[in-house]
Write a protein that holds these residues in place. Structure first.
Motif, PDB file in Angstrom:
ATOM      1  N   SER A 185      23.588 -27.925  -1.215  1.00  0.00           N
ATOM      2  CA  SER A 185      23.194 -26.527  -0.936  1.00  0.00           C
ATOM      3  C   SER A 185      22.049 -26.487   0.053  1.00  0.00           C
ATOM      4  N   ILE A 186      22.300 -27.010   1.251  1.00  0.00           N
ATOM      5  CA  ILE A 186      21.242 -27.199   2.226  1.00  0.00           C
ATOM      6  C   ILE A 186      20.701 -25.894   2.782  1.00  0.00           C
ATOM      7  N   PHE A 187      21.385 -24.797   2.600  1.00  0.00           N
ATOM      8  CA  PHE A 187      20.883 -23.519   3.098  1.00  0.00           C
ATOM      9  C   PHE A 187      19.590 -23.137   2.435  1.00  0.00           C
ATOM     10  N   SER A 188      19.275 -23.779   1.303  1.00  0.00           N
ATOM     11  CA  SER A 188      18.079 -23.424   0.552  1.00  0.00           C
ATOM     12  C   SER A 188      16.857 -24.229   0.952  1.00  0.00           C
ATOM     13  N   ILE A 189      16.980 -25.110   1.935  1.00  0.00           N
ATOM     14  CA  ILE A 189      15.862 -25.967   2.301  1.00  0.00           C
ATOM     15  C   ILE A 189      14.881 -25.235   3.189  1.00  0.00           C
ATOM     16  N   ASN A 190      13.591 -25.367   2.874  1.00  0.00           N
ATOM     17  CA  ASN A 190      12.539 -24.777   3.686  1.00  0.00           C
ATOM     18  C   ASN A 190      11.622 -25.904   4.159  1.00  0.00           C
ATOM     19  N   ALA A 191      10.608 -26.242   3.386  1.00  0.00           N
ATOM     20  CA  ALA A 191       9.693 -27.315   3.795  1.00  0.00           C
ATOM     21  C   ALA A 191      10.296 -28.688   3.528  1.00  0.00           C
ATOM     22  N   MET A 192       9.949 -29.633   4.407  1.00  0.00           N
ATOM     23  CA  MET A 192      10.304 -31.045   4.221  1.00  0.00           C
ATOM     24  C   MET A 192       9.020 -31.856   4.231  1.00  0.00           C
ATOM     25  N   GLY A 193       9.045 -32.971   3.514  1.00  0.00           N
ATOM     26  CA  GLY A 193       7.845 -33.790   3.499  1.00  0.00           C
ATOM     27  C   GLY A 193       8.146 -35.226   3.154  1.00  0.00           C
ATOM     28  N   TRP A 194       7.155 -36.061   3.383  1.00  0.00           N
ATOM     29  CA  TRP A 194       7.219 -37.472   3.007  1.00  0.00           C
ATOM     30  C   TRP A 194       6.004 -37.810   2.153  1.00  0.00           C
ATOM     31  N   TYR A 195       6.257 -38.396   1.019  1.00  0.00           N
ATOM     32  CA  TYR A 195       5.221 -38.900   0.125  1.00  0.00           C
ATOM     33  C   TYR A 195       5.317 -40.422   0.101  1.00  0.00           C
ATOM     34  N   ARG A 196       4.249 -41.052  -0.365  1.00  0.00           N
ATOM     35  CA  ARG A 196       4.308 -42.486  -0.584  1.00  0.00           C
ATOM     36  C   ARG A 196       3.529 -42.858  -1.838  1.00  0.00           C
ATOM     37  N   GLN A 197       3.944 -43.977  -2.421  1.00  0.00           N
ATOM     38  CA  GLN A 197       3.261 -44.462  -3.619  1.00  0.00           C
ATOM     39  C   GLN A 197       3.133 -45.975  -3.526  1.00  0.00           C
ATOM     40  N   ALA A 198       1.893 -46.426  -3.484  1.00  0.00           N
ATOM     41  CA  ALA A 198       1.602 -47.857  -3.473  1.00  0.00           C
ATOM     42  C   ALA A 198       1.404 -48.334  -4.912  1.00  0.00           C
TER      43      ALA A 198
ATOM     44  N   CYS B 203      11.221 -39.046   0.373  1.00  0.00           N
ATOM     45  CA  CYS B 203      11.484 -37.799   1.075  1.00  0.00           C
ATOM     46  C   CYS B 203      11.506 -36.662   0.058  1.00  0.00           C
ATOM     47  N   ALA B 204      10.981 -35.514   0.451  1.00  0.00           N
ATOM     48  CA  ALA B 204      11.011 -34.327  -0.400  1.00  0.00           C
ATOM     49  C   ALA B 204      11.445 -33.132   0.422  1.00  0.00           C
ATOM     50  N   MET B 205      12.259 -32.304  -0.176  1.00  0.00           N
ATOM     51  CA  MET B 205      12.668 -31.057   0.455  1.00  0.00           C
ATOM     52  C   MET B 205      12.577 -29.949  -0.579  1.00  0.00           C
ATOM     53  N   SER B 206      12.034 -28.826  -0.141  1.00  0.00           N
ATOM     54  CA  SER B 206      11.795 -27.721  -1.068  1.00  0.00           C
ATOM     55  C   SER B 206      12.461 -26.445  -0.572  1.00  0.00           C
ATOM     56  N   SER B 207      12.844 -25.610  -1.517  1.00  0.00           N
ATOM     57  CA  SER B 207      13.398 -24.311  -1.162  1.00  0.00           C
ATOM     58  C   SER B 207      12.294 -23.310  -0.825  1.00  0.00           C
ATOM     59  N   THR B 208      11.055 -23.712  -0.999  1.00  0.00           N
ATOM     60  CA  THR B 208       9.910 -22.895  -0.609  1.00  0.00           C
ATOM     61  C   THR B 208       9.049 -23.691   0.378  1.00  0.00           C
ATOM     62  N   GLU B 209       7.856 -23.154   0.664  1.00  0.00           N
ATOM     63  CA  GLU B 209       6.960 -23.854   1.592  1.00  0.00           C
ATOM     64  C   GLU B 209       6.058 -24.863   0.885  1.00  0.00           C
ATOM     65  N   ILE B 210       6.165 -24.947  -0.415  1.00  0.00           N
ATOM     66  CA  ILE B 210       5.337 -25.885  -1.170  1.00  0.00           C
ATOM     67  C   ILE B 210       6.226 -26.779  -2.012  1.00  0.00           C
ATOM     68  N   PHE B 211       5.645 -27.908  -2.426  1.00  0.00           N
ATOM     69  CA  PHE B 211       6.402 -28.884  -3.209  1.00  0.00           C
ATOM     70  C   PHE B 211       5.963 -28.796  -4.670  1.00  0.00           C
ATOM     71  N   ILE B 212       6.758 -28.092  -5.439  1.00  0.00           N
ATOM     72  CA  ILE B 212       6.537 -28.023  -6.879  1.00  0.00           C
ATOM     73  C   ILE B 212       7.818 -28.440  -7.560  1.00  0.00           C
ATOM     74  N   ALA B 213       7.683 -28.843  -8.808  1.00  0.00           N
ATOM     75  CA  ALA B 213       8.819 -29.424  -9.513  1.00  0.00           C
ATOM     76  C   ALA B 213      10.034 -28.510  -9.532  1.00  0.00           C
ATOM     77  N   ALA B 214       9.799 -27.215  -9.695  1.00  0.00           N
ATOM     78  CA  ALA B 214      10.915 -26.285  -9.860  1.00  0.00           C
ATOM     79  C   ALA B 214      11.737 -26.089  -8.596  1.00  0.00           C
TER      80      ALA B 214
END
Length: 120
Positions: free
Chosen positions: A27-40, A95-106
């Motif tokens: 359901s890619i029409f719902s994508i807004n913000a994209m981001g990259w996180y990392r964990q060492a 990689c993270a993609m959100s349906s909003t402009e922020i990255f929250i679990a929901a």
């Protein structure tokens, strides 16, 4: 639902470059913000770079001037170009993609993670 598949990680020498890709399907029409996180190992996951739906970008201070985030909406893909890599960049990158402009679990979808190792 959105599925994310990452690619492009690996082993690189200090000063080298890698390009990570994150392809979205579903359901890619719902994508807004994209981001990259990392964990060492032993550290918390941190946001490395973010690009808004409108193309505005933000970077962690530790990667400014070395990493570039971009997106190709026609291909439903996000990218992270990493140059001048340092050993401290070693981590699993997500990689993270959100349906909003922020990255929250929901509202956020996650890739499976790709290992980046910077070592001589």
């Amino acid at each position: 639902q959105v599925q994310l598949v990452e690619s492009g990680g690996g082993l690189v020498q200090p000063g080298g470059s890698l390009r990570l890709s994150c392809a979205a399907s579903g359901s890619i029409f719902s994508i807004n913000a994209m981001g990259w996180y990392r964990q060492a190992p032993g550290k918390q996951r941190e946001l490395v770079a973010r690009i808004s739906g409108g193309g505005n970008t933000n970077y962690a201070d530790s990667v400014k001037g070395r990493f570039t985030i971009s997106r190709d909406n026609a291909k439903n893909t996000g990218y992270l170009q990493m140059d001048s890599l340092k050993p401290e960049d070693t981590a699993v990158y997500y990689c993270a993609m959100s349906s909003t402009e922020i990255f929250i679990a929901a509202t956020t979808y996650w890739g499976q993670g790709t290992q980046v190792t910077v070592s001589s």
